[in-house]
Design an enzyme around this catalytic site. Structure first.
Site, PDB file in Angstrom:
ATOM      1  N   HIS A 164     -28.962  71.224 105.998  1.00 59.17           N
ATOM      2  CA  HIS A 164     -29.959  71.007 104.937  1.00 59.17           C
ATOM      3  C   HIS A 164     -29.175  70.783 103.645  1.00 59.17           C
ATOM      4  O   HIS A 164     -28.087  71.359 103.477  1.00 59.17           O
ATOM      5  CB  HIS A 164     -30.826  72.237 104.683  1.00 59.17           C
ATOM      6  CG  HIS A 164     -31.651  72.720 105.831  1.00 59.17           C
ATOM      7  ND1 HIS A 164     -31.161  73.539 106.810  1.00 59.17           N
ATOM      8  CD2 HIS A 164     -32.965  72.555 106.113  1.00 59.17           C
ATOM      9  CE1 HIS A 164     -32.123  73.843 107.669  1.00 59.17           C
ATOM     10  NE2 HIS A 164     -33.235  73.254 107.267  1.00 59.17           N
TER      11      HIS A 164
ATOM     12  N   ASP B 202     -27.876  73.935 102.090  1.00 56.36           N
ATOM     13  CA  ASP B 202     -26.869  74.681 102.859  1.00 56.36           C
ATOM     14  C   ASP B 202     -25.474  74.344 102.367  1.00 56.36           C
ATOM     15  O   ASP B 202     -24.570  75.176 102.421  1.00 56.36           O
ATOM     16  CB  ASP B 202     -26.874  74.292 104.347  1.00 56.36           C
ATOM     17  CG  ASP B 202     -28.193  74.507 105.041  1.00 56.36           C
ATOM     18  OD1 ASP B 202     -28.981  75.323 104.561  1.00 56.36           O
ATOM     19  OD2 ASP B 202     -28.428  73.838 106.074  1.00 56.36           O
TER      20      ASP B 202
END
Ligand code: XUL
Ligand code: CO
EC number: 5.3.1.5
Length: 440
Positions: free
Chosen positions: A104, A107
């Protein structure tokens, strides 16, 4: 902050050692170069390590905080920490010798004070990824945007009552999709993290579904505009975080895609734990997606039969995986999809090498299951009994019924003819179950 290059105890990539390998860190089944049904195992299984569970999650649960104490979570220079985290991530990819990873946006790069700053951070880390990918063989299976953690998304992203939140989400997805494209990503994932509701007292379902349909259409339009070739994947999940999620299961997602005319560009990313939460088996969700032509990729993990939430454990159940892979292989195997470890180690697994053991153990379970599935297919162990079970439909009368050449009256008249007395036949379930056990 100093992340030692010796974060992991292991330093050489884990190698295939055969069934009787003595080393605790060896592949016993995953012989990546072994050719099965015309393809190397590595190219069949297309393993991906996910960033969020392996490098972002600190080991907390609702009753306790961090247990892992990762060095890249200690410090204040967020970009330096993100770079240190990337070093460790690529070290794990090297040790596991995996062909893919997934992430993501949040992340990999810290969120800034504005969307513009967040996008700049993401692009800076994508520059670093480009360098790291050039000097390793790891590729990107898919990228995605996190549209569920920040408080702005507490009432949804695309389905938010406020169009400005919808707009912010669009900004985040454009950046994540473009970075995924730049890094050669094979798919782009949209999991509807908070696209659902908590109570109908404050929710207009029709409006929210229309918003979600518009949002996914915008993503598809942009994918074509920038020349991104991979599919958009939506990921069914029935609940958690919201009480009811709009992407409940494969059947619900199919209805949604059909209603908003998205079937050409969007496929599904199916996850074992989500299937269980929806009251289905993993194999059911895969088989239905195959039947409806929307199968895309898998988030490979395992729920706990005794717990009603998304435990995201590493998949280790060979018989269950074998049946799942049987159906995938029967339909020709993965195209752009693969096996993404959307799985996390337990919070007591605090040694760095637990991350390696978890992945190696699950890669081996998948390989063992895959070999069993290929053997079952080669022997037509399950496909032949099914073909025989439906054989009547291949006869002239069966074909005529399906081709619309018989009316209800035609059928009734035939059924009324003297001597017409079809007999039931055994479903042979226990025989078939014991047959499967010969392979797993
Ligand atoms: C959540 C989940 C996500 C998606 C990506 O249950 O599975 O991690 O896979 O957003
Ligand atoms: Co997932």
């Amino acid at each position: 902050m100093n992340v030692s290059p010796k974060f992991f105890g292991a330093s050489a990539p884990v190698a295939y050692g055969g069934k009787d390998a003595k080393s605790p860190l060896a592949f016993r089944w995953y012989d990546k170069d072994r050719v099965v049904r015309g393809r190397r195992l590595e190219d069949h299984l297309r393993f991906a390590v996910c960033y969020w569970h392996s490098f972002c999650w600190p080991g907390g649960d609702p009753f306790g905080g961090e247990t892992f104490l990762r060095p890249w979570h200690r410090g204040t220079d967020m970009m330096a920490l993100a770079r240190a985290k990337a070093d460790i991530a690529f070290e794990l990819f090297r040790l596991l010798d995996v062909p893919f990873f997934t992430f993501h946006d949040v992340d990999v790069a810290p969120e800034g004070a504005s969307l513009a700053e967040s996008v700049a951070n993401l692009n800076a880390i994508a520059d670093l990824f480009e360098q790291k990918m050039a000097s390793s063989k790891v590729r990107l299976l898919w990228g995605t945007a996190n549209l569920f953690t920040h408080r702005r998304y507490m009432a949804g992203a695309a389905t938010n009552p406020d169009p400005d939140i919808f707009t912010y989400a669009a900004g985040q997805v454009r950046a994540a999709l473009e970075v995924t494209h730049r890094l050669g990503g094979q798919n782009y994932v949209l999991w509807g993290g908070r696209e659902g509701y908590e109570t109908l007292l404050n929710t207009d379902i029709k409006r929210e579904l229309d918003q979600l349909g518009r949002f996914v259409s915008l993503v598809v339009e942009h994918k074509h505009k920038i020349g991104f070739k991979g599919p958009i994947l939506i990921e069914p999940k029935p609940k958690e975080p919201t009480k009811h999620q709009y992407d409940f299961d494969v059947a619900t997602c199919y209805g949604f895609l059909q209603r908003y005319d998205l079937l050409k560009d969007v496929k599904l990313n199916i996850e074992q734990n989500h299937a269980i939460l929806a009251g289905h088996s993993f194999q059911h969700e895969i088989a239905l997606a195959q039947a409806l032509g929307v199968f895309g990729s898998l988030d490979i993990n395992r729920g706990d039969d005794l717990l009603g939430w998304d435990t995201d454990q590493f998949a280790m159940n060979v018989p269950e995986l074998a049946l799942a892979f049987h159906d995938i292989l029967k339909a020709g195997g993965f195209t752009t999809g693969g096996l993404n470890f959307d799985a996390k180690i337990r919070r007591q697994s605090i040694d760095p090498d637990d991350l390696i053991h978890a992945h190696v153990g699950s890669m081996d379970a998948c390989a063992r299951a895959f070999l069993a599935a290929a053997d079952m297919l080669d022997a037509e162990a399950l496909t032949m009994p099914i073909a025989e079970r439906y054989a009547g439909w291949a006869d002239a009368e069966g074909r005529a019924i399906l081709a619309g050449q018989r009316s209800l009256a035609d059928l009734a008249n035939r059924a009324l003819a003297p001597g017409f007395d079809p007999q039931p036949r055994s479903g042979r379930q226990e025989y078939l179950e014991s047959l499967v056990n010969r392979y797993v």
